[in-house]
Enzyme design. Structure first.
Site, PDB file in Angstrom:
ATOM      1  N   ASP A  14       0.848  -1.195   0.000  1.00 22.21           N
ATOM      2  CA  ASP A  14       0.000   0.000   0.000  1.00 22.21           C
ATOM      3  C   ASP A  14       0.882   1.242   0.000  1.00 22.21           C
ATOM      4  O   ASP A  14       1.632   1.479   0.952  1.00 22.21           O
ATOM      5  CB  ASP A  14      -0.893   0.029   1.251  1.00 22.21           C
ATOM      6  CG  ASP A  14      -1.956  -1.060   1.217  1.00 22.21           C
ATOM      7  OD1 ASP A  14      -2.295  -1.548   0.117  1.00 22.21           O
ATOM      8  OD2 ASP A  14      -2.451  -1.422   2.306  1.00 22.21           O
ATOM      9  N   GLY A  40      -3.245  -5.487   1.856  1.00 17.94           N
ATOM     10  CA  GLY A  40      -3.967  -6.538   1.140  1.00 17.94           C
ATOM     11  C   GLY A  40      -4.811  -7.288   2.150  1.00 17.94           C
ATOM     12  O   GLY A  40      -4.284  -7.777   3.170  1.00 17.94           O
ATOM     13  N   ASN A  44      -3.599  -9.071   5.605  1.00 23.75           N
ATOM     14  CA  ASN A  44      -3.919  -8.391   6.873  1.00 23.75           C
ATOM     15  C   ASN A  44      -4.566  -9.369   7.857  1.00 23.75           C
ATOM     16  O   ASN A  44      -4.257  -9.362   9.053  1.00 23.75           O
ATOM     17  CB  ASN A  44      -4.906  -7.233   6.636  1.00 23.75           C
ATOM     18  CG  ASN A  44      -4.303  -6.101   5.826  1.00 23.75           C
ATOM     19  OD1 ASN A  44      -3.090  -5.988   5.715  1.00 23.75           O
ATOM     20  ND2 ASN A  44      -5.170  -5.272   5.253  1.00 23.75           N
ATOM     21  N   GLN A 106      -9.985  11.090  -0.498  1.00 16.25           N
ATOM     22  CA  GLN A 106      -9.018  10.107  -0.989  1.00 16.25           C
ATOM     23  C   GLN A 106      -9.319   9.767  -2.442  1.00 16.25           C
ATOM     24  O   GLN A 106     -10.483   9.629  -2.819  1.00 16.25           O
ATOM     25  CB  GLN A 106      -9.117   8.806  -0.185  1.00 16.25           C
ATOM     26  CG  GLN A 106      -8.431   8.867   1.153  1.00 16.25           C
ATOM     27  CD  GLN A 106      -8.299   7.507   1.802  1.00 16.25           C
ATOM     28  OE1 GLN A 106      -9.084   6.606   1.524  1.00 16.25           O
ATOM     29  NE2 GLN A 106      -7.311   7.357   2.656  1.00 16.25           N
ATOM     30  N   PHE A 110      -5.608   0.908  -8.071  1.00 18.58           N
ATOM     31  CA  PHE A 110      -5.300  -0.451  -7.641  1.00 18.58           C
ATOM     32  C   PHE A 110      -4.647  -1.202  -8.795  1.00 18.58           C
ATOM     33  O   PHE A 110      -5.145  -1.195  -9.919  1.00 18.58           O
ATOM     34  CB  PHE A 110      -6.613  -1.135  -7.233  1.00 18.58           C
ATOM     35  CG  PHE A 110      -6.426  -2.472  -6.572  1.00 18.58           C
ATOM     36  CD1 PHE A 110      -5.968  -2.553  -5.266  1.00 18.58           C
ATOM     37  CD2 PHE A 110      -6.696  -3.650  -7.252  1.00 18.58           C
ATOM     38  CE1 PHE A 110      -5.786  -3.782  -4.649  1.00 18.58           C
ATOM     39  CE2 PHE A 110      -6.514  -4.886  -6.638  1.00 18.58           C
ATOM     40  CZ  PHE A 110      -6.059  -4.948  -5.331  1.00 18.58           C
ATOM     41  N   GLN A 155     -14.374  -5.107  -1.716  1.00 21.19           N
ATOM     42  CA  GLN A 155     -14.324  -4.151  -2.829  1.00 21.19           C
ATOM     43  C   GLN A 155     -14.182  -4.835  -4.180  1.00 21.19           C
ATOM     44  O   GLN A 155     -14.444  -4.220  -5.213  1.00 21.19           O
ATOM     45  CB  GLN A 155     -13.188  -3.142  -2.615  1.00 21.19           C
ATOM     46  CG  GLN A 155     -11.780  -3.617  -2.953  1.00 21.19           C
ATOM     47  CD  GLN A 155     -11.165  -4.500  -1.874  1.00 21.19           C
ATOM     48  OE1 GLN A 155     -11.722  -4.669  -0.800  1.00 21.19           O
ATOM     49  NE2 GLN A 155     -10.013  -5.078  -2.166  1.00 21.19           N
ATOM     50  N   ASN A 178     -20.943  -5.839   3.988  1.00 23.09           N
ATOM     51  CA  ASN A 178     -21.570  -4.613   4.487  1.00 23.09           C
ATOM     52  C   ASN A 178     -22.884  -4.400   3.733  1.00 23.09           C
ATOM     53  O   ASN A 178     -23.225  -5.158   2.820  1.00 23.09           O
ATOM     54  CB  ASN A 178     -20.612  -3.414   4.404  1.00 23.09           C
ATOM     55  CG  ASN A 178     -20.270  -3.022   2.977  1.00 23.09           C
ATOM     56  OD1 ASN A 178     -21.064  -3.249   2.054  1.00 23.09           O
ATOM     57  ND2 ASN A 178     -19.095  -2.447   2.795  1.00 23.09           N
ATOM     58  N   ASP A 238     -10.699  -5.907   8.419  1.00 21.10           N
ATOM     59  CA  ASP A 238      -9.822  -7.075   8.403  1.00 21.10           C
ATOM     60  C   ASP A 238      -9.546  -7.563   9.820  1.00 21.10           C
ATOM     61  O   ASP A 238      -9.492  -8.765  10.077  1.00 21.10           O
ATOM     62  CB  ASP A 238      -8.505  -6.740   7.685  1.00 21.10           C
ATOM     63  CG  ASP A 238      -8.721  -6.480   6.194  1.00 21.10           C
ATOM     64  OD1 ASP A 238      -9.660  -7.070   5.619  1.00 21.10           O
ATOM     65  OD2 ASP A 238      -7.964  -5.684   5.619  1.00 21.10           O
TER      66      ASP A 238
END
Lengths: 297, 297
Positions: A14, A40, A44, A106, A110, A155, A178, A238
């Site tokens: 990251d 990742g 994690n 932000q 990716f 995601q 979620n 995570d």
């Protein structure tokens, strides 16, 4: 000796940048600070489980810089089992480039890198596997071959085909999602939350700062968050899943699993980075008991 | 034996990304391809001069990854003199992160890294120096101590104080600027192009695809571009300056210097990257003569 908890997904580098402004097309702005952190989702979770004293094994595709960046050494030192990694020669590891402005806006990019090779990899048959966000065709094959399957589309759901998603859900024993993901699953497959609750024995719906809801055996259990001074929400989910899964595998009641998850998540949000403030079991237990009372062992 | 041509400025690692879209605040997009190239204006010029057979020396601040990235080895193999580099321990090298979408829109971020330490460095006294875009206070000190000073403020002009800019211009013998920079210099210092032409013996105004204009000894000389199949305009200006400066130092008439510059620039635009398609003197001479007739030696 029981087999490890396998975690399928990304081990990513990251790149986190603080910038004066988010650059629109044909704009250029200075970077005021910059760090590269180990991330990742799958890595994690595997790292957090290992630090909690659990046996975790990472199932991911990594590039040449997995070693040169120090990431391999880091996971080794935590005790994560790396024997099922796919090393993709001549490829870069998966990466995220995240730009944050002073108003906490932000924008991110990716790079799939080594993870894009997962469709070509032979899927392992596993005893107890968590499918973190990953490449859908690989996850679907793992789900079909494995005994106990936990699944978090995360995601990467936007990249899943309906066919792969249905295959995974048909083999899922424990689902994390979620509310946005629950909605998206319904759009893609027609399966509502009620349908999912009928076919999957434990469904955990995470709701950011409102905590989580666990649906299991016709019960609905609300789990609050563990409030701390939050610095960076990244990695909280995570941490939650790492704590939940480890406790679940150990046979704790799902309510305790959720509370352990919430406790681990609270450590993640106290620092920038997803693997920088991982608690030991005793760290977790102390904070658990401050919030929820005695942890039944 | 004459001293090398010194080039002050950045040696940067350029991260070039192709993305589906430029990400606005709170958007995330995949990276479709990604490469890391050797760049930074000063290093580009020093590399091009070395490949042309000239003696060049790079005056820049570099971080730990200058070596680990292979950049040091690359410049050594070209024959660039690295004896005046400042190695900043524990710091990253200067970097640019450039995102390009399918419509050729670009957004970019610049990390000063090791170059931000130049204000703390002792400035060398040099015989013949080109000040590429860099940190202004360092460039001003080099300009004051050196004999022959060539100056290109470039994209870093926005970071220069008026005081540093005036100090550099007062010591400049050869100026490179595009029309936007000429305008900005006037806004900052009050000096018009006519004022600059009076105080600086050679002024080169570059005009992208329209070529360049050289003002020297009350003459104005128009230099056309050397037309080739252009793939990436990045680095064309650095190629121009490398060719111009090397020829100038060798005593060629300024018109020939401009034509050599234009010829070197044409190689730069044929490939992605600023140090990937550098011509030898013979490569340059052949193309020069195809476009401008015999190169007087």
């Amino acid at each position: 000796m029981s087999s490890p908890i396998d975690v399928v997904g990304h081990a990513a580098l990251d790149y986190l940048f603080e910038v004066e402004h988010i650059a629109s097309p044909n704009e250029s702005y200075p970077i005021t600070s910059y760090e590269v952190l180990f991330g990742g989702g799958a890595a994690n979770i595997a790292a957090a489980m290992a630090q909690l004293g659990g046996k975790s094994r990472l199932v991911a595709a990594v590039g040449d810089d997995f070693s040169t960046s120090g990431y391999e050494k880091h996971l080794n030192s935590l005790g994560v089992d790396l024997s099922l990694l796919y090393h993709i020669e001549g490829e870069e590891s998966t990466k995220a480039f995240v730009y944050t402005d002073p108003n906490h806006n932000q924008s991110s990019y990716f790079y799939w890198g080594s993870s894009s090779k997962l469709p070509d990899m032979e899927a392992p048959a596993l005893d107890f596997v968590h499918l973190a966000p990953s490449e859908a065709s690989f996850s679907a094959r793992v789900a079909q071959k494995s005994k106990f399957v936990s699944f978090d589309p995360g995601q990467d759901l936007v990249t899943y085909s309906k066919e792969h998603l249905v295959t995974i859900l048909d083999n899922t024993d424990l689902l994390f999602a979620n509310i946005h993901e629950v909605k998206r699953v319904k759009e893609m497959t027609g399966k509502s939350l009620n349908d999912l609750k009928k076919s999957i024995s434990t469904v955990v719906v995470t709701c950011d700062s409102s905590g989580s809801k666990i649906y299991s055996k016709n019960e609905k259990i609300d789990i609050p968050i563990v409030a701390v001074k939050a610095v960076d929400p990244t990695g909280a989910g995570d941490g939650y899943r790492a704590g939940f899964l480890l406790a679940f595998r150990e046979g704790f009641p799902v309510e305790v699993c959720g509370k352990i998850g919430a406790t681990v998540a609270s450590f993640e949000v106290e620092c920038v980075g997803c693997q920088t403030n991982l608690p030991s079991w005793n760290d977790m237990k102390k904070r658990y008991e401050e919030n929820f009372g005695v942890l039944p062992l």
